[in-house]
Design a protein around this motif. Structure first.
Motif, PDB file in Angstrom:
ATOM      1  N   GLY A 185      -1.317  15.088  -4.126  1.00  0.00           N
ATOM      2  CA  GLY A 185      -1.628  14.925  -2.717  1.00  0.00           C
ATOM      3  C   GLY A 185      -0.436  14.536  -1.874  1.00  0.00           C
ATOM      4  N   GLY A 186       0.756  14.614  -2.448  1.00  0.00           N
ATOM      5  CA  GLY A 186       1.965  14.303  -1.694  1.00  0.00           C
ATOM      6  C   GLY A 186       2.409  15.494  -0.873  1.00  0.00           C
ATOM      7  N   ARG A 187       3.692  15.589  -0.652  1.00  0.00           N
ATOM      8  CA  ARG A 187       4.241  16.664   0.163  1.00  0.00           C
ATOM      9  C   ARG A 187       5.420  17.303  -0.562  1.00  0.00           C
ATOM     10  N   VAL A 188       5.707  18.532  -0.186  1.00  0.00           N
ATOM     11  CA  VAL A 188       6.892  19.211  -0.702  1.00  0.00           C
ATOM     12  C   VAL A 188       7.672  19.761   0.487  1.00  0.00           C
ATOM     13  N   PHE A 189       8.979  19.573   0.423  1.00  0.00           N
ATOM     14  CA  PHE A 189       9.891  20.046   1.454  1.00  0.00           C
ATOM     15  C   PHE A 189      10.803  21.076   0.800  1.00  0.00           C
ATOM     16  N   TYR A 190      10.704  22.332   1.203  1.00  0.00           N
ATOM     17  CA  TYR A 190      11.571  23.369   0.647  1.00  0.00           C
ATOM     18  C   TYR A 190      12.833  23.431   1.489  1.00  0.00           C
ATOM     19  N   ALA A 191      13.974  23.364   0.836  1.00  0.00           N
ATOM     20  CA  ALA A 191      15.247  23.356   1.540  1.00  0.00           C
ATOM     21  C   ALA A 191      16.244  24.187   0.756  1.00  0.00           C
ATOM     22  N   THR A 192      17.345  24.508   1.373  1.00  0.00           N
ATOM     23  CA  THR A 192      18.463  25.126   0.669  1.00  0.00           C
ATOM     24  C   THR A 192      19.617  24.143   0.727  1.00  0.00           C
ATOM     25  N   PRO A 193      20.458  24.148  -0.296  1.00  0.00           N
ATOM     26  CA  PRO A 193      21.555  23.175  -0.304  1.00  0.00           C
ATOM     27  C   PRO A 193      22.440  23.251   0.935  1.00  0.00           C
ATOM     28  N   ALA A 198       0.798  -1.214   0.000  1.00  0.00           N
ATOM     29  CA  ALA A 198       0.000   0.000   0.000  1.00  0.00           C
ATOM     30  C   ALA A 198       0.837   1.274   0.000  1.00  0.00           C
ATOM     31  N   ASN A 199       2.086   1.235   0.441  1.00  0.00           N
ATOM     32  CA  ASN A 199       2.882   2.445   0.577  1.00  0.00           C
ATOM     33  C   ASN A 199       3.867   2.595  -0.564  1.00  0.00           C
ATOM     34  N   ARG A 200       3.372   3.004  -1.701  1.00  0.00           N
ATOM     35  CA  ARG A 200       4.242   3.219  -2.853  1.00  0.00           C
ATOM     36  C   ARG A 200       4.434   4.718  -3.011  1.00  0.00           C
ATOM     37  N   GLN A 201       5.692   5.146  -3.023  1.00  0.00           N
ATOM     38  CA  GLN A 201       5.937   6.573  -3.145  1.00  0.00           C
ATOM     39  C   GLN A 201       7.208   6.856  -3.926  1.00  0.00           C
ATOM     40  N   ILE A 202       7.225   8.039  -4.499  1.00  0.00           N
ATOM     41  CA  ILE A 202       8.397   8.564  -5.193  1.00  0.00           C
ATOM     42  C   ILE A 202       8.921   9.704  -4.342  1.00  0.00           C
ATOM     43  N   ILE A 203      10.198   9.682  -4.078  1.00  0.00           N
ATOM     44  CA  ILE A 203      10.860  10.793  -3.407  1.00  0.00           C
ATOM     45  C   ILE A 203      11.761  11.429  -4.449  1.00  0.00           C
ATOM     46  N   ILE A 204      11.463  12.665  -4.801  1.00  0.00           N
ATOM     47  CA  ILE A 204      12.253  13.368  -5.815  1.00  0.00           C
ATOM     48  C   ILE A 204      13.029  14.488  -5.130  1.00  0.00           C
ATOM     49  N   ILE A 205      14.311  14.569  -5.451  1.00  0.00           N
ATOM     50  CA  ILE A 205      15.180  15.635  -4.959  1.00  0.00           C
ATOM     51  C   ILE A 205      15.651  16.387  -6.192  1.00  0.00           C
ATOM     52  N   THR A 206      15.347  17.681  -6.250  1.00  0.00           N
ATOM     53  CA  THR A 206      15.679  18.431  -7.449  1.00  0.00           C
ATOM     54  C   THR A 206      16.066  19.862  -7.134  1.00  0.00           C
ATOM     55  N   ASP A 207      16.902  20.416  -7.993  1.00  0.00           N
ATOM     56  CA  ASP A 207      17.288  21.813  -7.873  1.00  0.00           C
ATOM     57  C   ASP A 207      16.904  22.597  -9.122  1.00  0.00           C
ATOM     58  N   GLY A 208      16.070  22.016  -9.947  1.00  0.00           N
ATOM     59  CA  GLY A 208      15.707  22.699 -11.170  1.00  0.00           C
ATOM     60  C   GLY A 208      14.309  22.403 -11.633  1.00  0.00           C
ATOM     61  N   GLU A 209      13.868  23.229 -12.550  1.00  0.00           N
ATOM     62  CA  GLU A 209      12.537  23.037 -13.107  1.00  0.00           C
ATOM     63  C   GLU A 209      12.626  22.137 -14.328  1.00  0.00           C
ATOM     64  N   ASN A 255       6.682  12.792  -3.021  1.00  0.00           N
ATOM     65  CA  ASN A 255       7.206  13.719  -2.029  1.00  0.00           C
ATOM     66  C   ASN A 255       8.436  14.383  -2.631  1.00  0.00           C
ATOM     67  N   THR A 256       8.407  15.714  -2.685  1.00  0.00           N
ATOM     68  CA  THR A 256       9.423  16.481  -3.392  1.00  0.00           C
ATOM     69  C   THR A 256      10.302  17.251  -2.420  1.00  0.00           C
ATOM     70  N   VAL A 313       8.445  27.131  -7.697  1.00  0.00           N
ATOM     71  CA  VAL A 313       7.549  26.950  -6.555  1.00  0.00           C
ATOM     72  C   VAL A 313       6.123  26.729  -7.059  1.00  0.00           C
ATOM     73  N   GLU A 314       5.714  27.497  -8.052  1.00  0.00           N
ATOM     74  CA  GLU A 314       4.364  27.331  -8.616  1.00  0.00           C
ATOM     75  C   GLU A 314       4.198  25.942  -9.238  1.00  0.00           C
ATOM     76  N   PHE A 315       5.198  25.501 -10.003  1.00  0.00           N
ATOM     77  CA  PHE A 315       5.129  24.181 -10.622  1.00  0.00           C
ATOM     78  C   PHE A 315       5.030  23.080  -9.572  1.00  0.00           C
ATOM     79  N   VAL A 316       5.884  23.131  -8.544  1.00  0.00           N
ATOM     80  CA  VAL A 316       5.884  22.089  -7.517  1.00  0.00           C
ATOM     81  C   VAL A 316       4.583  22.132  -6.705  1.00  0.00           C
ATOM     82  N   ASN A 317       4.051  23.324  -6.476  1.00  0.00           N
ATOM     83  CA  ASN A 317       2.753  23.408  -5.805  1.00  0.00           C
ATOM     84  C   ASN A 317       1.654  22.765  -6.646  1.00  0.00           C
TER      85      ASN A 317
END
Length: 152
Positions: A124-132, A51-62, A102-103, A113-117
């Motif tokens: 319905g996932g989540r987004v985590f805003y971070a700085t390198p 039941a817990n299938r997820q993608i975790i994406i880490i990105t610095d670009g559009e 989850n991004t 930010v608009e695209f990821v939103n």
């Protein structure tokens, strides 16, 4: 539990965990092909039971690249609306298959930010805003619970 890796730039490819320490991308192929990355991850997760299938994406670009219907890669900087559309269409497919995305965002330009939103609202996932330089601290935007909170 299973952890599988997909790397993406001009195109996406399945990576082996043992390859991570020595991984280098082709310096002559530019792009951020999230669409292809999501597509490969969705295909990999379709073979997983549970039941817990997820993608975790880490990105610095559009997204600046996508796969056309004829199979060719299209790349453009600045990004074209078609690339955003193709990427979000793959997000819809992931959502339909019950896969949460989850991004982790290392970029904060208004367009990104608009695209990821948009991606997060669709999925319905989540987004985590971070700085390198401060990956341990981030703002969690939880669209599932529709609330904001600071996590450190």
């Amino acid at each position: 539990d299973t952890l599988e890796l997909v790397g993406f730039s001009y195109t996406a490819e399945v990576l082996k965990q043992t390859d991570l320490p020595t991984l280098q991308w082709n310096e002559y192929q530019y792009g951020t092909n999230m669409q292809h990355g999501f597509q490969l991850a969705r295909q990999m997760l379709s073979r997983q039971k549970g039941a817990n299938r997820q993608i975790i994406i880490i990105t610095d670009g559009e997204p600046t690249a996508h796969i056309e219907d004829n199979g060719e890669v299209y790349h453009s900087w600045p990004p074209m609306p078609r690339t955003f559309q193709k990427t979000l269409r793959e997000v819809v497919r992931c959502t339909r298959d019950g896969i949460k995305i989850n991004t982790f965002m290392l970029e904060s330009t208004p367009a990104m930010v608009e695209f990821v939103n948009d991606l997060t609202r669709i999925n319905g996932g989540r987004v985590f805003y971070a700085t390198p330089d401060r990956l341990g601290e981030y703002i969690l935007v939880d669209y599932v619970a529709n609330k904001r909170r600071w996590v450190s």
